[in-house]
Write an enzyme that holds these catalytic residues in place. Sequence first.
Site, PDB file in Angstrom:
ATOM      1  N   ARG A  61      31.951 -13.185 -20.654  1.00 27.51           N
ATOM      2  CA  ARG A  61      31.648 -12.891 -19.475  1.00 27.51           C
ATOM      3  C   ARG A  61      31.163 -13.872 -19.113  1.00 27.51           C
ATOM      4  O   ARG A  61      30.453 -14.709 -19.458  1.00 27.51           O
ATOM      5  CB  ARG A  61      30.247 -11.308 -19.288  1.00 27.51           C
ATOM      6  CG  ARG A  61      30.541 -10.596 -20.249  1.00 27.51           C
ATOM      7  CD  ARG A  61      29.721  -9.443 -19.255  1.00 27.51           C
ATOM      8  NE  ARG A  61      30.033  -8.741 -17.968  1.00 27.51           N
ATOM      9  CZ  ARG A  61      31.194  -7.915 -18.105  1.00 27.51           C
ATOM     10  NH1 ARG A  61      31.915  -7.747 -18.691  1.00 27.51           N
ATOM     11  NH2 ARG A  61      31.697  -7.491 -16.246  1.00 27.51           N
ATOM     12  N   TYR A  77      19.258 -25.027 -26.432  1.00 25.03           N
ATOM     13  CA  TYR A  77      19.168 -25.123 -24.929  1.00 25.03           C
ATOM     14  C   TYR A  77      20.002 -26.785 -24.502  1.00 25.03           C
ATOM     15  O   TYR A  77      19.805 -27.774 -25.677  1.00 25.03           O
ATOM     16  CB  TYR A  77      17.380 -25.655 -25.254  1.00 25.03           C
ATOM     17  CG  TYR A  77      16.733 -24.789 -24.021  1.00 25.03           C
ATOM     18  CD1 TYR A  77      17.501 -24.406 -22.727  1.00 25.03           C
ATOM     19  CD2 TYR A  77      15.707 -23.938 -24.352  1.00 25.03           C
ATOM     20  CE1 TYR A  77      16.774 -24.006 -21.758  1.00 25.03           C
ATOM     21  CE2 TYR A  77      14.942 -23.251 -23.282  1.00 25.03           C
ATOM     22  CZ  TYR A  77      15.816 -23.663 -22.551  1.00 25.03           C
ATOM     23  OH  TYR A  77      15.777 -21.868 -20.731  1.00 25.03           O
ATOM     24  N   THR A  98      36.056 -15.587 -12.362  1.00 26.23           N
ATOM     25  CA  THR A  98      34.965 -15.359 -13.715  1.00 26.23           C
ATOM     26  C   THR A  98      36.048 -15.450 -14.688  1.00 26.23           C
ATOM     27  O   THR A  98      37.422 -16.260 -14.359  1.00 26.23           O
ATOM     28  CB  THR A  98      35.419 -13.304 -13.620  1.00 26.23           C
ATOM     29  OG1 THR A  98      36.334 -12.879 -13.054  1.00 26.23           O
ATOM     30  CG2 THR A  98      34.017 -13.251 -12.313  1.00 26.23           C
ATOM     31  N   GLU A 153      19.947 -28.248 -20.586  1.00 25.47           N
ATOM     32  CA  GLU A 153      20.232 -28.513 -19.856  1.00 25.47           C
ATOM     33  C   GLU A 153      20.538 -29.795 -19.493  1.00 25.47           C
ATOM     34  O   GLU A 153      20.744 -30.637 -19.880  1.00 25.47           O
ATOM     35  CB  GLU A 153      18.643 -28.306 -19.288  1.00 25.47           C
ATOM     36  CG  GLU A 153      18.353 -27.131 -19.506  1.00 25.47           C
ATOM     37  CD  GLU A 153      16.511 -27.261 -18.312  1.00 25.47           C
ATOM     38  OE1 GLU A 153      16.032 -27.592 -18.351  1.00 25.47           O
ATOM     39  OE2 GLU A 153      16.091 -25.509 -18.566  1.00 25.47           O
ATOM     40  N   LYS A 161      37.910 -11.501 -16.755  1.00 23.25           N
ATOM     41  CA  LYS A 161      39.219 -10.101 -16.310  1.00 23.25           C
ATOM     42  C   LYS A 161      40.162 -11.107 -16.512  1.00 23.25           C
ATOM     43  O   LYS A 161      40.878 -10.648 -18.088  1.00 23.25           O
ATOM     44  CB  LYS A 161      39.104 -10.482 -14.506  1.00 23.25           C
ATOM     45  CG  LYS A 161      37.669 -10.121 -14.173  1.00 23.25           C
ATOM     46  CD  LYS A 161      37.298  -9.783 -12.869  1.00 23.25           C
ATOM     47  CE  LYS A 161      36.158  -9.448 -11.654  1.00 23.25           C
ATOM     48  NZ  LYS A 161      35.135 -11.087 -11.713  1.00 23.25           N
ATOM     49  N   ASP A 177      38.042 -17.839  -4.213  1.00 21.84           N
ATOM     50  CA  ASP A 177      38.056 -17.086  -5.355  1.00 21.84           C
ATOM     51  C   ASP A 177      38.385 -16.324  -6.233  1.00 21.84           C
ATOM     52  O   ASP A 177      38.940 -15.273  -5.696  1.00 21.84           O
ATOM     53  CB  ASP A 177      36.428 -16.057  -5.006  1.00 21.84           C
ATOM     54  CG  ASP A 177      35.993 -15.455  -6.382  1.00 21.84           C
ATOM     55  OD1 ASP A 177      36.261 -15.381  -7.344  1.00 21.84           O
ATOM     56  OD2 ASP A 177      34.845 -14.517  -5.602  1.00 21.84           O
TER      57      ASP A 177
HETATM   58  N1  DSN Z   1      32.607  -6.162 -10.319  1.00 24.42           N
HETATM   59  C1  DSN Z   1      33.702  -7.437 -10.598  1.00 24.42           C
HETATM   60  C2  DSN Z   1      34.779  -5.822  -9.596  1.00 24.42           C
HETATM   61  O1  DSN Z   1      35.347  -5.077 -10.863  1.00 24.42           O
HETATM   62  O2  DSN Z   1      36.006  -6.734  -9.819  1.00 24.42           O
HETATM   63  C3  DSN Z   1      33.039  -8.526  -9.251  1.00 24.42           C
HETATM   64  O3  DSN Z   1      32.330  -8.254  -8.903  1.00 24.42           O
END
Ligand code: DSN
Length: 425
Positions: free
Chosen positions: A228, A47, A219, A49, A222, A193
């Site tokens: 993730r 933990y 994110t 925080e 990707k 974003d």
């Molecule tokens: N789920 C993501 C995507 O596939 O682009 C977006 O949140």
Amino acid sequence: MSKDTQIFNLIDAEKERQLHGLELIASENFVSDGVMESVGSVLTNKYAEGLPGKRYYGGCKIVDQIETLAIDRLCKLFGAEWANVQPHSGAQANAAVLLACLNPGDKILGFDLSHGGHLTHGSPVNFSGKIYDPYFYGVKKETGLVDYEMMEEVAKKEFPKLIICGASAYSRDWDYMRIRKIADEVGALILADISHPAGLIATGLLSNPLEYCHIVTSTTHKTLRGPRGGIIMLGKNFDNPYGLKWKNGNPKSMAALLDAAVFPGTQGGPLEHVIAAKAVAFGEALTDRYKVYMKQVQKNAAVMADEFVKRGYSIISGGTDNHSMLIDIRSKGVTGKDAENTLVKADITVNKNMVPFDTESPFITSGIRIGTPAITSRGVKENEMAQIVELIDRVITNIDNHTIIAEVKIEVNKLMGHRPLFTWE
Ligand code: DSN
């Protein structure tokens, strides 16, 4: 204690599915052993925080070093001045930004979900569209390109506090300088974003929003090819230009506002095992071989788009500059839903996606979205794109023919089954 065979048998089955299939979901990827090991490490037991050096728990000396390394590597990767690596996902990162910058009911201007935007950019079914007052811009019908005139027109009419750019299904670069000009004219902050093209931006293959946008989120799983998760970054000289405050307190720096909006604003304890994996991924992304990987992702997507066009498919905006493409499959007499469901029977994974001005619902759709980050991580090169597109085409044009779909599945398994899940080759 013996292993939970029920779960681990399912994990093995999922591994087999990943090994033998053609993974073309634009937002998915395959991670390195270093990323995988970090996520499965003892750090999950801790933990922490708070932030490095300012925690609410003892025993954080080591995780402080890990989180600091993640922040430093991320800032170096994008040329950011400040970063928070704790958001559990891209949606959590965006939630924190909106909480930091807006009051309930404030106007926001985002890219329409049905034109390629994202749920967290103001969709009425998401917190961003329920708590805030959303307005949208889209793409131009004739070109499929972002309609900056529409963005400007809506911004000048509504005076949103925040303009959001970035997309889930848009295959071209963004004009961040133009967006900044619009934002300055109406007194809005900009959130970029970059969840989808982050890896291409980090390697200089697409423009970097940190030069013009006040806040950037992404994110990490990707194109960045990490675990993730989500991140928030700030560029130079954009520190709280409108003097935002936190809970009626004194004006704070944008960094302090965003930190507070992540924790305690929207999250509890950070996932230090995931943060370690983010650090590993950022370290990999700083290497020359990652740049080679990203160039290959881009090349594979461009060649794949050309192959689809040769077979009579309509790509929104006519092609791609990034890792993905949105394909209108109406000319083949098939819906996105039927294409997705049938392709998966041949071990080809894509997702159905609305196309701009779609007449079908989000559950049916007229399009599919395809991306090359995952297959490129498995070593697939541009000379294999014609074969892959032919396999997809054979399924779509024989949607009810079980024999042909079974034949395609055998060919897909032959093409992919012998490759490792992740390779730098
Ligand atoms: N789920 C993501 C995507 O596939 O682009 C977006 O949140």
